[in-house]
Design a protein around this motif. Structure first.
Motif, PDB file in Angstrom:
ATOM      1  N   SER A  53       0.685  -1.331  -0.036  1.00 47.37           N
ATOM      2  CA  SER A  53       0.021  -0.113  -0.126  1.00 47.37           C
ATOM      3  C   SER A  53       0.686   1.152   0.046  1.00 47.37           C
ATOM      4  O   SER A  53       0.499   2.192  -0.662  1.00 47.37           O
ATOM      5  N   THR A  54       1.919   1.125   0.667  1.00 43.02           N
ATOM      6  CA  THR A  54       2.843   2.296   0.507  1.00 43.02           C
ATOM      7  C   THR A  54       3.397   2.694  -0.887  1.00 43.02           C
ATOM      8  O   THR A  54       3.510   3.613  -1.121  1.00 43.02           O
ATOM      9  N   ASP A  55       3.833   1.459  -1.208  1.00 42.83           N
ATOM     10  CA  ASP A  55       4.365   1.489  -2.671  1.00 42.83           C
ATOM     11  C   ASP A  55       3.215   1.959  -3.698  1.00 42.83           C
ATOM     12  O   ASP A  55       3.575   2.893  -4.571  1.00 42.83           O
ATOM     13  N   TRP A  56       2.120   1.663  -3.468  1.00 47.58           N
ATOM     14  CA  TRP A  56       1.080   2.088  -4.298  1.00 47.58           C
ATOM     15  C   TRP A  56       0.769   3.458  -3.923  1.00 47.58           C
ATOM     16  O   TRP A  56       0.815   4.370  -5.123  1.00 47.58           O
ATOM     17  N   LEU A  57       0.723   4.224  -3.033  1.00 52.58           N
ATOM     18  CA  LEU A  57       0.700   5.523  -2.669  1.00 52.58           C
ATOM     19  C   LEU A  57       1.977   6.360  -3.378  1.00 52.58           C
ATOM     20  O   LEU A  57       1.597   7.465  -3.866  1.00 52.58           O
ATOM     21  N   SER A  58       3.155   5.665  -3.291  1.00 53.30           N
ATOM     22  CA  SER A  58       4.268   6.447  -3.733  1.00 53.30           C
ATOM     23  C   SER A  58       4.152   6.527  -5.212  1.00 53.30           C
ATOM     24  O   SER A  58       4.299   7.447  -6.135  1.00 53.30           O
ATOM     25  N   ALA A  59       3.828   5.467  -5.995  1.00 52.34           N
ATOM     26  CA  ALA A  59       3.594   5.398  -7.328  1.00 52.34           C
ATOM     27  C   ALA A  59       2.444   6.286  -7.702  1.00 52.34           C
ATOM     28  O   ALA A  59       2.456   7.064  -8.847  1.00 52.34           O
ATOM     29  N   GLN A  60       1.411   6.488  -7.129  1.00 54.53           N
ATOM     30  CA  GLN A  60       0.337   7.628  -7.599  1.00 54.53           C
ATOM     31  C   GLN A  60       0.750   9.035  -7.408  1.00 54.53           C
ATOM     32  O   GLN A  60       0.555   9.786  -8.176  1.00 54.53           O
ATOM     33  N   ALA A  61       1.763   9.259  -6.223  1.00 59.28           N
ATOM     34  CA  ALA A  61       2.280  10.473  -6.275  1.00 59.28           C
ATOM     35  C   ALA A  61       3.452  10.796  -7.217  1.00 59.28           C
ATOM     36  O   ALA A  61       3.365  12.082  -7.875  1.00 59.28           O
ATOM     37  N   ARG A  62       4.126   9.947  -7.713  1.00 52.66           N
ATOM     38  CA  ARG A  62       5.117   9.794  -8.948  1.00 52.66           C
ATOM     39  C   ARG A  62       4.411  10.389 -10.012  1.00 52.66           C
ATOM     40  O   ARG A  62       4.492  11.095 -11.137  1.00 52.66           O
ATOM     41  N   MET A  63       3.170   9.431 -10.369  1.00 53.45           N
ATOM     42  CA  MET A  63       2.385   9.798 -11.510  1.00 53.45           C
ATOM     43  C   MET A  63       1.849  11.153 -11.461  1.00 53.45           C
ATOM     44  O   MET A  63       1.579  11.862 -12.731  1.00 53.45           O
ATOM     45  N   LYS A  64       1.315  11.699 -10.315  1.00 53.81           N
ATOM     46  CA  LYS A  64       0.597  12.764 -10.526  1.00 53.81           C
ATOM     47  C   LYS A  64       1.574  13.877 -10.781  1.00 53.81           C
ATOM     48  O   LYS A  64       1.428  14.985 -11.408  1.00 53.81           O
ATOM     49  N   LEU A  65       2.970  13.829 -10.131  1.00 59.28           N
ATOM     50  CA  LEU A  65       4.076  14.738 -10.404  1.00 59.28           C
ATOM     51  C   LEU A  65       4.440  14.777 -11.953  1.00 59.28           C
ATOM     52  O   LEU A  65       4.527  15.769 -12.557  1.00 59.28           O
ATOM     53  N   ILE A  66       4.534  13.468 -12.538  1.00 60.08           N
ATOM     54  CA  ILE A  66       5.000  13.310 -14.002  1.00 60.08           C
ATOM     55  C   ILE A  66       3.930  14.219 -14.804  1.00 60.08           C
ATOM     56  O   ILE A  66       4.105  14.993 -15.577  1.00 60.08           O
TER      57      ILE A  66
END
Length: 78
Positions: A53-66
């Motif tokens: 779940s932490t990895d999922w949230l981190s990936a979502q934050a990266r996608m938003k930044l991109i």
């Protein structure tokens, strides 16, 4: 009993999005975390789900930044 880390992660997931269940299973279709029931109002990840779940949230934050950077690049070209 759920750990403090799992409770905090559940709060972070709730702030990110409302749980999306199918009404029969206590699993969010969006992130895969457990919820507090089939019609869950809150995420309740277990200690075993912390890493995923932490990895999922981190990936979502990266996608938003991109996406934000792409949007800025498009506006710079215009």
């Amino acid at each position: 009993m759920v750990s403090v880390e799992a409770s905090f992660l559940g709060i972070q997931l709730d702030e990110h999005h409302d749980p999306e269940t199918n009404g029969r299973m206590s699993v969010c279709r969006r992130c895969g975390s457990l919820t507090d029931g089939p019609t869950g109002l809150h995420h309740t990840p277990t200690d075993g789900q912390l890493s995923r779940s932490t990895d999922w949230l981190s990936a979502q934050a990266r996608m938003k930044l991109i996406e934000r950077r792409r949007s800025l690049a498009r506006s710079d070209r215009a």
